[in-house]
Design a protein around this motif. Structure first.
Motif, PDB file in Angstrom:
ATOM      1  N   ARG A   1      30.225  55.791  58.988  1.00 54.20           N
ATOM      2  CA  ARG A   1      29.256  56.615  59.718  1.00 54.20           C
ATOM      3  C   ARG A   1      29.553  56.688  61.211  1.00 54.20           C
ATOM      4  N   LEU A   2      29.995  55.587  61.806  1.00 52.90           N
ATOM      5  CA  LEU A   2      30.278  55.586  63.242  1.00 52.90           C
ATOM      6  C   LEU A   2      31.577  56.304  63.589  1.00 52.90           C
ATOM      7  N   GLN A   3      32.209  56.898  62.587  1.00 50.12           N
ATOM      8  CA  GLN A   3      33.404  57.709  62.822  1.00 50.12           C
ATOM      9  C   GLN A   3      33.124  59.198  62.637  1.00 50.12           C
ATOM     10  N   CYS A   4      31.849  59.558  62.624  1.00 49.14           N
ATOM     11  CA  CYS A   4      31.422  60.945  62.427  1.00 49.14           C
ATOM     12  C   CYS A   4      30.684  61.431  63.668  1.00 49.14           C
ATOM     13  N   CYS A   5      30.957  62.661  64.098  1.00 49.26           N
ATOM     14  CA  CYS A   5      30.239  63.208  65.244  1.00 49.26           C
ATOM     15  C   CYS A   5      28.781  63.441  64.855  1.00 49.26           C
ATOM     16  N   PRO A   6      27.861  63.296  65.805  1.00 52.63           N
ATOM     17  CA  PRO A   6      26.439  63.453  65.499  1.00 52.63           C
ATOM     18  C   PRO A   6      25.992  64.904  65.610  1.00 52.63           C
ATOM     19  N   PRO A   7      24.924  65.315  64.889  1.00 52.17           N
ATOM     20  CA  PRO A   7      24.315  66.620  65.161  1.00 52.17           C
ATOM     21  C   PRO A   7      23.768  66.601  66.584  1.00 52.17           C
ATOM     22  N   THR A   8      24.128  67.600  67.367  1.00 55.93           N
ATOM     23  CA  THR A   8      23.858  67.571  68.797  1.00 55.93           C
ATOM     24  C   THR A   8      23.417  68.949  69.274  1.00 55.93           C
ATOM     25  N   CYS A   9      22.603  68.950  70.325  1.00 56.89           N
ATOM     26  CA  CYS A   9      22.175  70.196  70.953  1.00 56.89           C
ATOM     27  C   CYS A   9      22.658  70.213  72.406  1.00 56.89           C
ATOM     28  N   GLY A  10      23.009  71.408  72.885  1.00 55.00           N
ATOM     29  CA  GLY A  10      23.460  71.508  74.268  1.00 55.00           C
ATOM     30  C   GLY A  10      24.039  72.864  74.566  1.00 55.00           C
ATOM     31  N   GLY A  11      24.378  73.064  75.834  1.00 55.67           N
ATOM     32  CA  GLY A  11      24.974  74.316  76.271  1.00 55.67           C
ATOM     33  C   GLY A  11      26.065  74.053  77.292  1.00 55.67           C
ATOM     34  N   ALA A  12      27.049  74.945  77.371  1.00 56.09           N
ATOM     35  CA  ALA A  12      28.130  74.847  78.356  1.00 56.09           C
ATOM     36  C   ALA A  12      28.631  76.248  78.672  1.00 56.09           C
ATOM     37  N   ALA A  13      29.154  76.422  79.879  1.00 56.10           N
ATOM     38  CA  ALA A  13      29.565  77.757  80.323  1.00 56.10           C
ATOM     39  C   ALA A  13      30.737  77.661  81.284  1.00 56.10           C
ATOM     40  N   ALA A  14      31.489  78.754  81.371  1.00 58.43           N
ATOM     41  CA  ALA A  14      32.586  78.860  82.333  1.00 58.43           C
ATOM     42  C   ALA A  14      32.615  80.275  82.903  1.00 58.43           C
ATOM     43  N   ILE A  15      32.925  80.368  84.184  1.00 56.14           N
ATOM     44  CA  ILE A  15      33.115  81.648  84.859  1.00 56.14           C
ATOM     45  C   ILE A  15      34.607  81.854  85.038  1.00 56.14           C
ATOM     46  N   LEU A  16      35.143  82.915  84.443  1.00 55.77           N
ATOM     47  CA  LEU A  16      36.558  83.241  84.549  1.00 55.77           C
ATOM     48  C   LEU A  16      36.730  84.430  85.492  1.00 55.77           C
ATOM     49  N   VAL A  17      37.737  84.351  86.370  1.00 55.52           N
ATOM     50  CA  VAL A  17      37.946  85.418  87.352  1.00 55.52           C
ATOM     51  C   VAL A  17      39.431  85.726  87.487  1.00 55.52           C
ATOM     52  N   SER A  18      39.709  86.907  88.012  1.00 50.14           N
ATOM     53  CA  SER A  18      41.072  87.299  88.347  1.00 50.14           C
ATOM     54  C   SER A  18      41.424  86.782  89.732  1.00 50.14           C
TER      55      SER A  18
ATOM     56  N   ALA B   1      38.919  86.361  93.012  1.00 46.74           N
ATOM     57  CA  ALA B   1      38.812  85.060  93.670  1.00 46.74           C
ATOM     58  C   ALA B   1      39.131  85.163  95.160  1.00 46.74           C
ATOM     59  N   LYS B   2      40.184  85.900  95.491  1.00 43.97           N
ATOM     60  CA  LYS B   2      40.558  86.047  96.899  1.00 43.97           C
ATOM     61  C   LYS B   2      39.512  86.845  97.671  1.00 43.97           C
ATOM     62  N   ALA B   3      38.992  87.900  97.066  1.00 42.96           N
ATOM     63  CA  ALA B   3      38.005  88.739  97.752  1.00 42.96           C
ATOM     64  C   ALA B   3      36.725  87.972  98.051  1.00 42.96           C
TER      65      ALA B   3
ATOM     66  N   GLY C   1      36.567  84.507  98.134  1.00 45.58           N
ATOM     67  CA  GLY C   1      36.834  83.170  98.639  1.00 45.58           C
ATOM     68  C   GLY C   1      36.467  82.071  97.646  1.00 45.58           C
ATOM     69  N   LEU C   2      36.704  82.306  96.354  1.00 52.89           N
ATOM     70  CA  LEU C   2      36.304  81.366  95.314  1.00 52.89           C
ATOM     71  C   LEU C   2      37.358  80.281  95.101  1.00 52.89           C
ATOM     72  N   ASP C   3      36.932  79.200  94.484  1.00 53.62           N
ATOM     73  CA  ASP C   3      37.809  78.104  94.120  1.00 53.62           C
ATOM     74  C   ASP C   3      38.740  78.566  92.997  1.00 53.62           C
ATOM     75  N   ALA C   4      40.025  78.629  93.283  1.00 46.87           N
ATOM     76  CA  ALA C   4      40.993  79.073  92.282  1.00 46.87           C
ATOM     77  C   ALA C   4      42.039  77.995  92.037  1.00 46.87           C
ATOM     78  N   ARG C   5      41.603  76.745  92.054  1.00 47.32           N
ATOM     79  CA  ARG C   5      42.554  75.649  91.855  1.00 47.32           C
ATOM     80  C   ARG C   5      42.959  75.480  90.401  1.00 47.32           C
ATOM     81  N   VAL C   6      42.092  75.893  89.458  1.00 41.36           N
ATOM     82  CA  VAL C   6      42.368  75.660  88.035  1.00 41.36           C
ATOM     83  C   VAL C   6      42.682  76.984  87.356  1.00 41.36           C
ATOM     84  N   ALA C   7      43.893  77.091  86.831  1.00 40.83           N
ATOM     85  CA  ALA C   7      44.338  78.317  86.162  1.00 40.83           C
ATOM     86  C   ALA C   7      44.619  78.048  84.692  1.00 40.83           C
TER      87      ALA C   7
END
Length: 393
Positions: free
Chosen positions: A209-226, A230-232, A234-240
């Motif tokens: 049982r301790l080797q099984c992922c649990p039923p879980t609730c949550g949310g996650a998001a990402a903003i993707l840009v060109s 990003a240059k126009a 002045g956004l953080d563009a360190r991660v591509a």
């Protein structure tokens, strides 16, 4: 795919048990607001949105986003089983890379019910029928819950093929808890020992049982840009995003009636190989990996599918500590699905958030020193696998 795509902002709610979960609308809106704040833009700057969830009515994506803004942008709802979040990310990246948009939201959330995963329709064929048929060749699999039947059978086959002891599987669960200890958003942060993992109720084959992922609730998001956006702004563009691939099942998935292949070994390897080729970066260059460890068996299979270690050598990879801090590649510093949790639609974007924090040097106590290259692996049976390679510029 001619344009480089950047992760300008990420957001993630705490992952929690179903008994204390907010509504999916609240979790989706919160993750979106956090990602917008992280990027330093407004909802009105978004040009498209791809929203993933597995358990929910059609247009739940709109319901969550309408709490953030009403700007008339296209909202596409996505469902690809456990790869849903990264499927939304895949579509968002395509929109930017193709030139169709410059600023796109990828959002995932899940409001789950307690207990094992269940299918909700009894009056039609299950899309997992041929997968389940293969898994049921494994002795003892017949009465197991669906997901345990599938991944437990794969664990049985791996053990038989390579002679791996039960304790090797348990060590993966111990590592997951150890990493999650410093993740304030993880659902399981308490530490466990190998002995405790092995003593928990046996589910199928080496899986307890301790080797099984649990039923879980949550949310996650990402903003993707060109780059232009990003240059126009002045956004953080360190991660591509340097490479990304999605694969579905091959003939080999079913032809050999192999449980390991039925749970996506070939999908994972094919997607990873495409990504390494596209990025010009190999597994030997990776610093951090967030992979799909819904069960300990799948983490072990994924080590080899992603070419982090040669076939049949996962036991040594684990025993040498090459999967953790001080080793060769830190895998699932977030605690992974096993300990951080697995709200199906949010998982792929939570992985994206963790990799982004790691490459930006913002992961706190769980920071991987000098992390510059990260890999994300998200698998959904039925089937879809998305592998994404990120680089710090």
């Amino acid at each position: 795919m001619s344009r480089t795509v950047y992760i300008a902002g990420v957001g993630m709610t705490p992952f929690v048990k179903p008994s204390v979960s907010p509504s999916y609308i609240s979790m989706g809106a919160t993750a979106t607001r956090d990602a917008l704040r992280d990027a330093g833009i407004d909802y009105a700057d978004l040009q498209q949105a791809y929203v993933g969830y597995v358990y929910g009515d059609s247009t739940s994506g709109q319901a969550a986003l309408y709490d953030v803004g009403l700007t008339g942008i296209p909202v596409v709802n996505v469902n690809n089983n456990c790869a849903t979040g990264s499927s939304a990310l895949y579509l968002a990246r395509q929109a930017i890379a193709s030139g169709a948009a410059d600023c796109v939201l990828a959002l995932g959330f899940e409001q789950m019910s307690p207990g094992a995963l269940q299918e909700h329709y009894a009056d039609r064929p299950t899309p997992l029928a041929r997968f389940i048929d293969i898994a049921e060749d494994t002795p003892g699999a017949g009465n197991a819950p669906m997901a345990i039947k599938l991944f437990g059978s794969a664990g049985v086959e791996y053990q038989a093929r390579y002679g791996v002891d039960d304790a090797v599987f348990a060590q993966v669960a111990v590592k997951a808890r150890r990493h999650a200890e410093h993740n304030e958003r993880a659902v399981f942060r308490g530490q466990v020992t190998v002995e405790e993992v092995l003593a928990s109720p046996r589910m199928l084959g080496p899986i307890t049982r301790l080797q099984c992922c649990p039923p879980t609730c949550g949310g996650a998001a990402a903003i993707l840009v060109s780059e232009r956006f990003a240059k126009a702004r002045g956004l953080d563009a360190r991660v591509a995003i340097r490479g990304q691939a999605m694969t579905t099942d091959f003939g080999s998935t079913f032809a050999e009636r192999s449980p390991m292949k039925a749970v996506g070994v070939d999908l994972t390897r094919a997607a990873a190989d495409k990504v390494y080729e596209e990025a010009g970066i190999g597994p030997e260059d990776l610093d951090v990996v967030e992979l799909h460890d819904c069960f300990t068996a799948n983490e072990i299979l994924s080590y080899e599918g992603l070419r982090l270690t040669p076939e049949g050598t996962a036991a040594r990879f684990i025993s040498d500590g090459d999967n953790s801090y001080g080793g060769r590649i830190v895998t699932n510093p977030s605690g992974g699905l096993l300990s951080k949790g697995h709200p199906l639609g949010a998982t792929g974007l939570a992985q994206c958030a963790e990799i982004s924090w790691q490459l930006r040097g913002e992961a706190g106590v769980r920071q991987v020193d000098g992390a510059r290259v990260g890999l994300q692996h998200n698998l959904g049976l039925g089937g879809a696998c998305v592998v994404t390679l990120y680089e710090k510029l």
